[in-house]
Design a protein around this motif. Structure first.
Motif, PDB file in Angstrom:
ATOM      1  N   GLU A 233       0.828  -1.218   0.000  1.00 15.70           N
ATOM      2  CA  GLU A 233       0.000   0.000   0.000  1.00 15.70           C
ATOM      3  C   GLU A 233       0.851   1.252   0.000  1.00 15.70           C
ATOM      4  O   GLU A 233       1.925   1.276   0.612  1.00 15.70           O
ATOM      5  N   GLU A 236       2.117   7.266   1.875  1.00 12.08           N
ATOM      6  CA  GLU A 236       2.284   8.716   1.767  1.00 12.08           C
ATOM      7  C   GLU A 236       2.785   9.023   0.362  1.00 12.08           C
ATOM      8  O   GLU A 236       3.583   8.258  -0.195  1.00 12.08           O
ATOM      9  N   CYS A 249       3.454  10.182   8.056  1.00 10.63           N
ATOM     10  CA  CYS A 249       3.086   8.835   8.475  1.00 10.63           C
ATOM     11  C   CYS A 249       4.281   8.247   9.232  1.00 10.63           C
ATOM     12  O   CYS A 249       5.430   8.443   8.818  1.00 10.63           O
ATOM     13  N   CYS A 287      -4.487  -1.107   8.990  1.00  6.96           N
ATOM     14  CA  CYS A 287      -3.213  -0.577   8.522  1.00  6.96           C
ATOM     15  C   CYS A 287      -2.190  -1.707   8.608  1.00  6.96           C
ATOM     16  O   CYS A 287      -2.018  -2.343   9.662  1.00  6.96           O
ATOM     17  N   LEU A 305      -7.599   1.259   7.231  1.00  7.29           N
ATOM     18  CA  LEU A 305      -6.891   2.521   6.970  1.00  7.29           C
ATOM     19  C   LEU A 305      -7.870   3.564   6.470  1.00  7.29           C
ATOM     20  O   LEU A 305      -8.750   3.247   5.658  1.00  7.29           O
ATOM     21  N   PRO A 307      -9.088   7.022   4.304  1.00  5.30           N
ATOM     22  CA  PRO A 307      -8.667   7.507   2.982  1.00  5.30           C
ATOM     23  C   PRO A 307      -7.497   8.481   3.115  1.00  5.30           C
ATOM     24  O   PRO A 307      -7.172   8.905   4.227  1.00  5.30           O
ATOM     25  N   PHE A 308      -6.898   8.844   1.978  1.00  7.93           N
ATOM     26  CA  PHE A 308      -5.791   9.800   2.022  1.00  7.93           C
ATOM     27  C   PHE A 308      -6.269  11.141   2.564  1.00  7.93           C
ATOM     28  O   PHE A 308      -7.328  11.631   2.174  1.00  7.93           O
ATOM     29  N   ARG A 318      -1.919   8.551   4.375  1.00  2.39           N
ATOM     30  CA  ARG A 318      -3.050   7.716   4.736  1.00  2.39           C
ATOM     31  C   ARG A 318      -2.751   7.115   6.113  1.00  2.39           C
ATOM     32  O   ARG A 318      -2.110   6.061   6.204  1.00  2.39           O
ATOM     33  N   CYS A 319      -3.184   7.816   7.143  1.00  2.00           N
ATOM     34  CA  CYS A 319      -2.819   7.376   8.484  1.00  2.00           C
ATOM     35  C   CYS A 319      -3.856   7.938   9.452  1.00  2.00           C
ATOM     36  O   CYS A 319      -4.285   9.087   9.308  1.00  2.00           O
ATOM     37  N   TYR A 323      -6.146  12.257  11.121  1.00  3.65           N
ATOM     38  CA  TYR A 323      -7.571  12.557  11.324  1.00  3.65           C
ATOM     39  C   TYR A 323      -7.874  12.928  12.772  1.00  3.65           C
ATOM     40  O   TYR A 323      -9.007  13.048  13.166  1.00  3.65           O
TER      41      TYR A 323
END
Ligand SMILES: Nc1ncnc2c1ncn2[C@@H]1O[C@H](COP(=O)(O)OP(=O)(O)OP(=O)(O)O)[C@@H](O)[C@H]1O
Ligand code: SF4
Ligand SMILES: [Mg+2]
Length: 324
Positions: A233, A236, A249, A287, A305, A307-308, A318-319, A323
């Protein structure tokens, strides 16, 4: 930087591996929902530890491994799992590769002019004089001499063989060159020569590179944009400068902390990751870095995980941390 010449949309490559005890084939998730955009004239870096899917992503772009789902938009085509071989052929002529190991990637029984001109031969050109002339027009550009054209590949050093491989990649006027660790099999003394050659040729032939490397200092130095992969995946991606300046990330942070910084103000504390990477076979929908992440919270162990998150123009990660 020019227009986008290659874009992947949720590109996924799974390999079917051994059957499990219920007789069902296991799924090895090599590339999962990858979205990257490469612009004309840029160098796009791809980093991540061994086995994270860098070569598989490159091979999917080249049509060397089948796409499981998602698509690739490039050179006026949209390629997906159902694309026919004839369409692939048309797309592939815009791309060439420089592989890691010039000892195994070049056929040592051939003369240099035959190796360099082989992509034209494969495309159907049979006029020997024309093939030889085209090889001659490139051999000096990669730092070899016209006299070398008639020698056999086994007579050359690793660095010289990589120069031959680079000339071969240029002969069919490809626009995108995929360099899969082009210096890592070579003696360190020739690394910078090969990199400088690639940079010079980019200017002269207006090339675009997808550049795969374990060498983060090199990625920092030469790439415009980059993506950081972990177990298939992208964690970043964005402008290289922004990612190095402010990794968002924890996996990127750990990778960057291993770089030797000359400037003491920029030195980061080295983050040593403990534990083993998860198996890529039937991975859980979490993740994939959670079992090693120094900043993982309970949420990371229980939720997929997110979304970006767009952190700034040209920088996404994406972490769960982004958020909070
Ligand atoms: N043909 C294949 N069949 C099954 N599994 C494969 C195949 N090719 C690659 N894999 C698996 O896919 C995953 C990604 O491999 P890949 O070679 O793309 O990693 P990589 O990031 O290029 O590693 P490295 O830095 O060591 O070159 C690995 O788990 C690998 O074992
Ligand atoms: S999502 Fe959680 S486990 Fe994954 S990198 Fe971010 S903090 Fe670490
Ligand atoms: Mg690889």
């Amino acid at each position: 930087m020019g227009e986008v010449i290659l874009k992947t949309n949720d590109l996924t490559v799974d390999f079917k591996v051994r059957k499990n005890i219920f007789g069902k084939a296991d799924r090895l998730s090599a590339v999962q929902n990858v979205n990257i955009e490469i612009k004309k004239g840029e160098i796009y870096g791809l980093v991540g530890e061994s086995g994270c899917g860098k070569t598989t992503l490159a091979n999917a772009i080249l049509g060397f491994v089948p796409i499981t789902s998602g698509s690739i938009e490039c050179f006026g085509h949209t390629i997906d799992a159902k694309t026919k071989a004839s369409e692939w052929k048309d797309v592939r002529r815009h791309m060439q590769t420089v592989f890691q190991d010039p000892y195994s990637s070049l056929n040592t029984r051939f003369k240099v002019w035959e190796i360099i001109s082989e992509p034209l031969y494969i495309a159907g050109e049979r006029n020997e004089k024309l093939l030889c002339d085209r090889a001659a027009s490139l051999v000096e550009k990669v730092g070899l001499s016209l006299a070398d054209l008639d020698r056999y590949v086994f007579e050359f050093s690793g660095g010289q063989r990589q120069r031959i491989a680079i000339a071969r990649a240029l002969i069919s006027d490809a626009e995108l060159i995929i360099c899969d660790e082009p210096t890592s099999a070579l003696d360190v003394s020739v690394h910078s020569q090969i990199c400088n050659l690639l940079l010079d040729l980019r200017e002269e032939f207006e090339l675009t590179y997808l550049f795969i490397s374990h060498n983060l200092s090199l990625i920092k130095h030469i790439t415009d944009h980059m993506a950081v992969m972990y177990l298939g995946e992208v964690m970043e991606c964005g402008a290289t400068e922004k990612i190095f300046e402010n990794p968002a990330c924890p996996y990127t942070e750990a990778l960057m902390s291993a770089i030797l910084e000359v400037n003491p103000k920029k030195k980061r504390e080295r983050i040593i990751l403990s534990g083993e990477a998860r198996s890529p076979i039937n991975p859980p929908d979490l993740c994939r870095f959670a079992n090693r992440c120094p900043k993982a919270c309970e949420f990371c162990q229980t939720s997929p995980l997110p979304p970006f998150a767009k952190l700034s123009e040209d920088h996404m990660a994406r972490c769960h941390l982004n958020y909070k």
